[in-house]
Design an enzyme around this catalytic site. Structure first.
Site, PDB file in Angstrom:
ATOM      1  N   ASP A 159     -21.929 -21.020 -10.133  1.00 15.36           N
ATOM      2  CA  ASP A 159     -21.577 -22.440 -10.268  1.00 15.36           C
ATOM      3  C   ASP A 159     -22.734 -23.398 -10.566  1.00 15.36           C
ATOM      4  O   ASP A 159     -22.808 -24.488  -9.979  1.00 15.36           O
ATOM      5  CB  ASP A 159     -20.850 -22.916  -9.006  1.00 15.36           C
ATOM      6  CG  ASP A 159     -19.584 -22.135  -8.715  1.00 15.36           C
ATOM      7  OD1 ASP A 159     -19.236 -21.234  -9.497  1.00 15.36           O
ATOM      8  OD2 ASP A 159     -18.946 -22.421  -7.693  1.00 15.36           O
ATOM      9  N   ASP A 190     -16.576 -23.256 -11.142  1.00 21.40           N
ATOM     10  CA  ASP A 190     -15.380 -23.956 -10.714  1.00 21.40           C
ATOM     11  C   ASP A 190     -14.706 -24.439 -11.992  1.00 21.40           C
ATOM     12  O   ASP A 190     -15.377 -24.971 -12.885  1.00 21.40           O
ATOM     13  CB  ASP A 190     -15.742 -25.159  -9.840  1.00 21.40           C
ATOM     14  CG  ASP A 190     -15.773 -24.838  -8.354  1.00 21.40           C
ATOM     15  OD1 ASP A 190     -15.586 -23.676  -7.982  1.00 21.40           O
ATOM     16  OD2 ASP A 190     -15.986 -25.771  -7.564  1.00 21.40           O
ATOM     17  N   HIS A 203     -11.442 -26.411 -12.295  1.00 20.61           N
ATOM     18  CA  HIS A 203     -10.277 -27.019 -11.660  1.00 20.61           C
ATOM     19  C   HIS A 203      -9.380 -27.773 -12.636  1.00 20.61           C
ATOM     20  O   HIS A 203      -9.873 -28.489 -13.500  1.00 20.61           O
ATOM     21  CB  HIS A 203     -10.723 -28.009 -10.585  1.00 20.61           C
ATOM     22  CG  HIS A 203     -11.499 -27.381  -9.472  1.00 20.61           C
ATOM     23  ND1 HIS A 203     -11.089 -26.252  -8.815  1.00 20.61           N
ATOM     24  CD2 HIS A 203     -12.659 -27.759  -8.882  1.00 20.61           C
ATOM     25  CE1 HIS A 203     -11.962 -25.957  -7.870  1.00 20.61           C
ATOM     26  NE2 HIS A 203     -12.931 -26.847  -7.897  1.00 20.61           N
ATOM     27  N   HIS A 229     -14.247 -32.919  -9.093  1.00 19.16           N
ATOM     28  CA  HIS A 229     -15.402 -32.255  -9.708  1.00 19.16           C
ATOM     29  C   HIS A 229     -14.939 -31.080 -10.564  1.00 19.16           C
ATOM     30  O   HIS A 229     -13.881 -30.510 -10.337  1.00 19.16           O
ATOM     31  CB  HIS A 229     -16.391 -31.763  -8.636  1.00 19.16           C
ATOM     32  CG  HIS A 229     -15.817 -30.691  -7.756  1.00 19.16           C
ATOM     33  ND1 HIS A 229     -14.927 -30.964  -6.737  1.00 19.16           N
ATOM     34  CD2 HIS A 229     -15.985 -29.344  -7.765  1.00 19.16           C
ATOM     35  CE1 HIS A 229     -14.579 -29.833  -6.143  1.00 19.16           C
ATOM     36  NE2 HIS A 229     -15.200 -28.830  -6.749  1.00 19.16           N
ATOM     37  N   LYS A 283     -12.908 -19.870 -11.460  1.00 13.68           N
ATOM     38  CA  LYS A 283     -12.218 -19.866 -10.173  1.00 13.68           C
ATOM     39  C   LYS A 283     -11.740 -21.266  -9.841  1.00 13.68           C
ATOM     40  O   LYS A 283     -12.168 -22.235 -10.444  1.00 13.68           O
ATOM     41  CB  LYS A 283     -13.118 -19.310  -9.073  1.00 13.68           C
ATOM     42  CG  LYS A 283     -14.428 -20.047  -8.899  1.00 13.68           C
ATOM     43  CD  LYS A 283     -15.366 -19.290  -7.970  1.00 13.68           C
ATOM     44  CE  LYS A 283     -16.644 -20.036  -7.741  1.00 13.68           C
ATOM     45  NZ  LYS A 283     -16.533 -21.332  -7.099  1.00 13.68           N
ATOM     46  N   CYS A 310     -20.162 -22.106  -2.057  1.00 14.52           N
ATOM     47  CA  CYS A 310     -19.746 -21.033  -2.964  1.00 14.52           C
ATOM     48  C   CYS A 310     -20.690 -19.835  -2.973  1.00 14.52           C
ATOM     49  O   CYS A 310     -20.240 -18.693  -3.069  1.00 14.52           O
ATOM     50  CB  CYS A 310     -19.530 -21.579  -4.370  1.00 14.52           C
ATOM     51  SG  CYS A 310     -18.131 -22.734  -4.424  1.00 14.52           S
TER      52      CYS A 310
END
Length: 185
Positions: free
Chosen positions: A15, A57, A59, A76, A101, A140
């Protein structure tokens, strides 16, 4: 930092995205200082044909982890946004494997090995040891290291290539990862 990759190793970068670096929506203090040691690790991996994997990430808008939906974090790493992009100074190789993810609206994933298929994919390729660095050390990276250990991987944690979002938790999290079996280098 001395890295000696061998057959059965992979480098896992967690990340290192714009939103987790200075000026980002969920800034990790000094988050960009992980980039130089990670670039050294990437170069060492390339010289030894060691696979490089980068998690992110990724999202959707309205993700359950966002404060507006009752989650703990500011919005974020929204898919296809500048904040979700890998930091531009991180020199990921052209053949980097990207693991996304946190894509479900109703479930968060802190670990790169949490229901992503990565663990089985690595085992299928004969990977036994992971070198791990990235952001954030206390979220993470922590979850990824613990999942990797619980799935039977040996873990080398790149201490100079990770920073916590909460500096007060950094030492305790590092101690816990070592106690669970990670070796820090």
């Amino acid at each position: 930092m001395t890295i000696e990759f061998k057959k059965g190793d992979a480098l896992l970068i967690v990340d290192v995205q714009n939103d987790f670096c200075p000026g980002g929506a969920l800034e990790v203090p000094d988050g960009d200082t992980v980039i130089a040691p990670l670039n050294q690790a990437i170069e060492a991996a390339r010289q030894t044909d060691t696979p490089v994997i980068a998690s992110r990430d990724w999202h959707p808008e309205g993700h359950c982890s966002f404060e507006a939906q009752g989650g703990p974090w500011p919005e974020h790493c929204v898919q296809d946004s500048f904040g979700a992009a890998f930091h531009p100074d991180l020199r990921l190789p052209a053949d980097v494997e990207i693991i996304s993810k946190g894509q479900s609206l109703d479930r968060d994933q802190y670990s790169a090995l949490d229901d992503t298929g990565l663990g089985q994919q690595l085992r299928n390729r004969g990977i036994k040891r992971l070198w791990i660095g990235g952001l954030a050390q206390d979220v993470c990276v922590h979850a990824t290291v613990l999942d990797a250990l619980s799935q039977g991987f040996e873990v080398k944690l790149l201490a100079s290539a990770t920073r916590p979002v909460d500096p007060d938790k950094g030492d305790a999290v590092m101690d816990e990862m070592r106690e669970k079996g990670a070796e820090t280098v």
